[in-house]
Design an enzyme around this catalytic site. Structure first.
Site, mmCIF file in Angstrom:
data_model
loop_
_atom_site.group_PDB
_atom_site.id
_atom_site.type_symbol
_atom_site.label_atom_id
_atom_site.label_comp_id
_atom_site.label_asym_id
_atom_site.label_seq_id
_atom_site.Cartn_x
_atom_site.Cartn_y
_atom_site.Cartn_z
ATOM 1 N N ARG A 191 0.828 -1.090 -0.175
ATOM 2 C CA ARG A 191 0.087 -0.064 -0.049
ATOM 3 C C ARG A 191 0.687 1.357 -0.008
ATOM 4 N NH1 ARG A 191 -3.094 -3.162 3.688
ATOM 5 N NH2 ARG A 191 -4.628 -4.311 2.691
ATOM 6 N N LYS A 234 2.549 12.032 -10.524
ATOM 7 C CA LYS A 234 1.596 11.096 -11.268
ATOM 8 C C LYS A 234 2.218 9.989 -11.598
ATOM 9 C CE LYS A 234 -1.252 14.567 -13.507
ATOM 10 N NZ LYS A 234 -1.521 15.021 -14.895
ATOM 11 N N GLU A 237 8.693 19.698 -24.269
ATOM 12 C CA GLU A 237 8.090 19.969 -22.929
ATOM 13 C C GLU A 237 8.605 21.091 -22.305
ATOM 14 O OE1 GLU A 237 5.412 18.511 -21.771
ATOM 15 O OE2 GLU A 237 5.286 16.745 -22.739
ATOM 16 N N LYS A 297 7.304 23.792 -12.592
ATOM 17 C CA LYS A 297 6.267 22.623 -12.265
ATOM 18 C C LYS A 297 6.319 22.347 -11.075
ATOM 19 C CE LYS A 297 4.883 18.180 -13.895
ATOM 20 N NZ LYS A 297 4.922 16.987 -14.611
ATOM 21 N N GLU A 307 -4.591 18.661 -9.979
ATOM 22 C CA GLU A 307 -5.061 19.018 -11.078
ATOM 23 C C GLU A 307 -6.546 19.320 -11.147
ATOM 24 O OE1 GLU A 307 -3.277 16.825 -14.599
ATOM 25 O OE2 GLU A 307 -4.884 17.510 -15.664
ATOM 26 N N ARG A 332 -2.960 23.660 -12.305
ATOM 27 C CA ARG A 332 -2.034 22.773 -12.939
ATOM 28 C C ARG A 332 -2.448 22.016 -14.291
ATOM 29 N NH1 ARG A 332 0.140 17.022 -9.808
ATOM 30 N NH2 ARG A 332 1.180 16.199 -11.731
ATOM 31 N N ASN A 357 -0.968 21.017 -19.108
ATOM 32 C CA ASN A 357 -1.509 20.504 -20.514
ATOM 33 C C ASN A 357 -1.606 21.105 -21.959
ATOM 34 O OD1 ASN A 357 -2.073 18.095 -19.080
ATOM 35 N ND2 ASN A 357 -3.985 18.891 -18.357
ATOM 36 N N HIS A 406 -1.188 19.566 -25.229
ATOM 37 C CA HIS A 406 -1.731 18.060 -25.172
ATOM 38 C C HIS A 406 -3.004 17.719 -25.722
ATOM 39 C CE1 HIS A 406 1.961 18.429 -22.556
ATOM 40 N NE2 HIS A 406 1.749 16.731 -22.480
ATOM 41 N N HIS A 455 -2.234 14.836 -27.946
ATOM 42 C CA HIS A 455 -2.804 13.577 -27.613
ATOM 43 C C HIS A 455 -3.430 12.933 -28.798
ATOM 44 C CE1 HIS A 455 -2.346 13.437 -23.029
ATOM 45 N NE2 HIS A 455 -1.303 13.208 -23.526
ATOM 46 N N HIS A 463 5.704 11.404 -28.218
ATOM 47 C CA HIS A 463 4.848 12.259 -27.218
ATOM 48 C C HIS A 463 5.199 13.619 -27.276
ATOM 49 C CE1 HIS A 463 2.334 13.562 -23.828
ATOM 50 N NE2 HIS A 463 3.284 13.983 -23.223
HETATM 51 N N1 LIG Z 1 3.884 11.023 -14.951
HETATM 52 C C1 LIG Z 1 3.953 12.347 -15.664
HETATM 53 O O1 LIG Z 1 3.591 13.107 -15.063
HETATM 54 C C2 LIG Z 1 4.266 12.236 -17.131
HETATM 55 C C3 LIG Z 1 4.444 13.411 -17.748
HETATM 56 C C4 LIG Z 1 4.758 13.268 -19.166
HETATM 57 C C5 LIG Z 1 5.084 12.002 -19.632
HETATM 58 N N2 LIG Z 1 4.882 11.004 -18.809
HETATM 59 C C6 LIG Z 1 4.986 9.575 -19.529
HETATM 60 O O2 LIG Z 1 6.429 9.312 -20.033
HETATM 61 C C7 LIG Z 1 6.330 8.596 -21.136
HETATM 62 C C8 LIG Z 1 7.292 9.054 -22.087
HETATM 63 O O3 LIG Z 1 8.782 8.942 -21.297
HETATM 64 P P1 LIG Z 1 10.076 9.289 -22.210
HETATM 65 O O4 LIG Z 1 9.943 10.122 -23.502
HETATM 66 O O5 LIG Z 1 10.895 9.387 -21.388
HETATM 67 O O6 LIG Z 1 10.139 7.904 -23.019
HETATM 68 P P2 LIG Z 1 10.603 6.390 -22.600
HETATM 69 O O7 LIG Z 1 10.831 6.189 -21.084
HETATM 70 O O8 LIG Z 1 9.959 5.559 -23.278
HETATM 71 O O9 LIG Z 1 12.080 6.461 -23.113
HETATM 72 C C9 LIG Z 1 12.313 6.563 -24.460
HETATM 73 C C10 LIG Z 1 13.342 5.334 -24.869
HETATM 74 O O10 LIG Z 1 14.801 5.878 -24.552
HETATM 75 C C11 LIG Z 1 15.450 5.070 -23.854
HETATM 76 N N3 LIG Z 1 16.315 5.595 -22.853
HETATM 77 C C12 LIG Z 1 15.962 5.985 -21.649
HETATM 78 N N4 LIG Z 1 17.032 6.627 -21.326
HETATM 79 C C13 LIG Z 1 18.219 6.662 -22.202
HETATM 80 C C14 LIG Z 1 19.336 7.140 -22.112
HETATM 81 N N5 LIG Z 1 19.923 7.874 -21.307
HETATM 82 N N6 LIG Z 1 20.134 6.844 -23.003
HETATM 83 C C15 LIG Z 1 19.755 5.821 -24.233
HETATM 84 N N7 LIG Z 1 18.305 5.445 -24.160
HETATM 85 C C16 LIG Z 1 17.703 5.831 -23.193
HETATM 86 C C17 LIG Z 1 14.299 3.956 -23.245
HETATM 87 O O11 LIG Z 1 14.789 2.552 -23.061
HETATM 88 C C18 LIG Z 1 13.324 4.127 -24.300
HETATM 89 O O12 LIG Z 1 13.662 3.089 -25.346
HETATM 90 C C19 LIG Z 1 4.965 8.389 -21.427
HETATM 91 O O13 LIG Z 1 4.578 7.108 -21.057
HETATM 92 C C20 LIG Z 1 4.403 9.343 -20.646
HETATM 93 O O14 LIG Z 1 3.104 9.365 -20.582
HETATM 94 C C21 LIG Z 1 4.384 10.965 -17.601
#
Ligand SMILES: NC(=O)c1ccc[n+]([C@@H]2O[C@H](COP(=O)([O-])OP(=O)(O)OC[C@H]3O[C@@H](n4cnc5c(N)ncnc54)[C@H](O)[C@@H]3O)[C@@H](O)[C@H]2O)c1
Length: 364
Positions: free
Chosen positions: A106, A128, A170, A205, A215, A219, A223, A226, A230, A242
């Site tokens: 939990r 999040k 971003e 942020k 949110e 907050r 978006n 987005h 999206h 993304h």
């Molecule tokens: N929680 C939140 O507030 C929030 C906000 C924005 C996005 N997100 C989420 O984030 C995700 C996207 O994250 P992302 O863009 O980091 O993509 P990702 O986590 O898929 O990483 C992209 C690719 O880069 C690789 N990688 C990571 N670090 C590396 C490094 N240093 N060197 C080489 N390769 C590396 C990973 O293995 C992957 O193949 C989405 O699922 C999205 O929904 C969450």
């Protein structure tokens, strides 16, 4: 360097060049790391706990099913309530690890060490966590803030250029939310990512999510880009990353803001957005593919409306209701504003976006 955050903020935020073992948890801990980073982690002299999990999780596997074996593993180790889980990876890995930490016993503490620019600038902060469902992205999750965020820019060295550009959007979003045109232009130009940009985005942020953790108001400004973003991302079959989709959504939001009578954007800013986005023009889906996705937006609401005579694909719900979506509209020189509009409001800004991207593509 430890970033200043609001008093009582749930997450300590550090921005460093190389990883520093002194920032790892003091008590018992374990790690879920992206296996691409395993060698870099060891080369930086960072310790690896005995029961670490090194994984590779593509976005298609950002599912609840992916974390079940992690939870079973922690239960077998066993990990106790006083343990901290460290997430080392991009946004997919950190969203899932944070979710697993929220679920295990939990809720156990966690730290995030983001390794993509997108995760550093956005995904790691704000608490999040989540996973995708068949019906859409991030439809299941929990608010569970990490105790500590440690962003190490040296870990970005192995990140492919397209992924760096993905995160840059971003940062650009943050400048546009605040109406900071000079900062946005600086980031839209070619050139390396600068540490102070990340610092500024994280500080912004942190302030926003501290004031509105769930949110319900301010907050939502995060978006920006987005809403249509999206829809474009999904309509491209996730060929658009993304951040790239958010970039297109930002340009369209500028157009929509102008159509809604807000201040026009300097040509220089629109031109710079178009130049950066033009190479992706072939991935921008037509309006007919975006509209149903906009109407299914997670943040859509049903309000009183025309109902009869409008199909779901036209953005209407059951008879007597019409779908309204929260839209964030940027303004040069001022903070962005929120408006609730029907999905159809985006049609002409989507058309303007596509025409601008194709013109710029021809010129390039
Ligand atoms: N929680 C939140 O507030 C929030 C906000 C924005 C996005 N997100 C989420 O984030 C995700 C996207 O994250 P992302 O863009 O980091 O993509 P990702 O986590 O898929 O990483 C992209 C690719 O880069 C690789 N990688 C990571 N670090 C590396 C490094 N240093 N060197 C080489 N390769 C590396 C990973 O293995 C992957 O193949 C989405 O699922 C999205 O929904 C969450």
């Amino acid at each position: 360097m430890r970033l200043a955050t609001p008093a009582g903020f749930a997450t300590e935020v550090f921005l460093l060049e190389g990883p520093d073992a002194a920032l790892l948890p003091e008590g018992p801990w374990t790690l879920v790391g992206d296996q691409r980073l395993r060698a870099a982690w060891a080369q930086a002299g960072m310790p690896e706990p005995e029961h670490a999990l090194w994984v590779s999780v593509p976005e298609e596997e950002k599912r609840l099913g992916t974390v079940i074996p992690w939870l079973e593993h922690w239960a077998r180790v066993p990990l106790h309530r006083d343990a901290t889980v460290v997430a080392l990876g991009g946004g997919v890995l950190s969203d899932l690890t944070g979710l697993a930490a929220a679920l295990f016993l939990r809720g156990v503490a966690w730290q995030v060490w983001p390794t993509t620019l997108l995760a550093m600038a956005d995904a790691s902060l704000g608490g999040k966590t989540g996973a995708d469902l068949e019906a859409g992205k991030n439809l299941v999750g929990a608010f569970h803030a990490p105790r500590r965020l440690v962003a190490c820019t040296d870990l970005l060295e192995s990140l492919p250029g397209r992924q760096l550009d993905n995160g840059r959007w971003e940062l650009i979003k943050t400048a546009l939310i605040q109406g900071e045109m000079d900062w946005a232009l600086d980031m839209l130009r070619e050139g390396p990512i600068k540490l102070p940009w990340v610092e500024r985005a994280l500080a912004f942020k942190a302030g926003v999510v501290h004031r509105d953790p769930r949110e319900s108001g301010e907050r939502r400004l995060l978006n920006l880009g987005h809403t249509l973003g999206h829809a474009l991302e999904a309509a491209s079959g996730y060929q658009l990353l993304h951040g790239e989709a958010v970039g297109m959504g930002l340009a369209a939001a500028c157009f929509l803001a102008e159509e809604q009578g807000l201040k026009p954007f300097p040509d220089e800013v629109l031109g710079a957005l178009a130049r950066r986005l033009a190479p992706l023009a072939h991935l921008a889906a037509p309006w007919e593919a975006c509209l149903p996705l906009l109407a299914r937006d997670k943040k859509a609401e049903r309000g009183p409306g025309q109902g009869a005579g409008q199909g779901v694909g036209q953005g209407a719900g059951p008879a007597g209701t019409a779908i309204q979506i929260h839209c964030i509209l940027p303004r040069p020189g001022e903070s962005a504003v929120q408006r609730v509009l029907p999905p159809q409001a985006w049609e002409s800004s989507h058309a303007r976006l596509l025409s601008l991207l194709h013109q710029e593509g021809v010129r390039a």
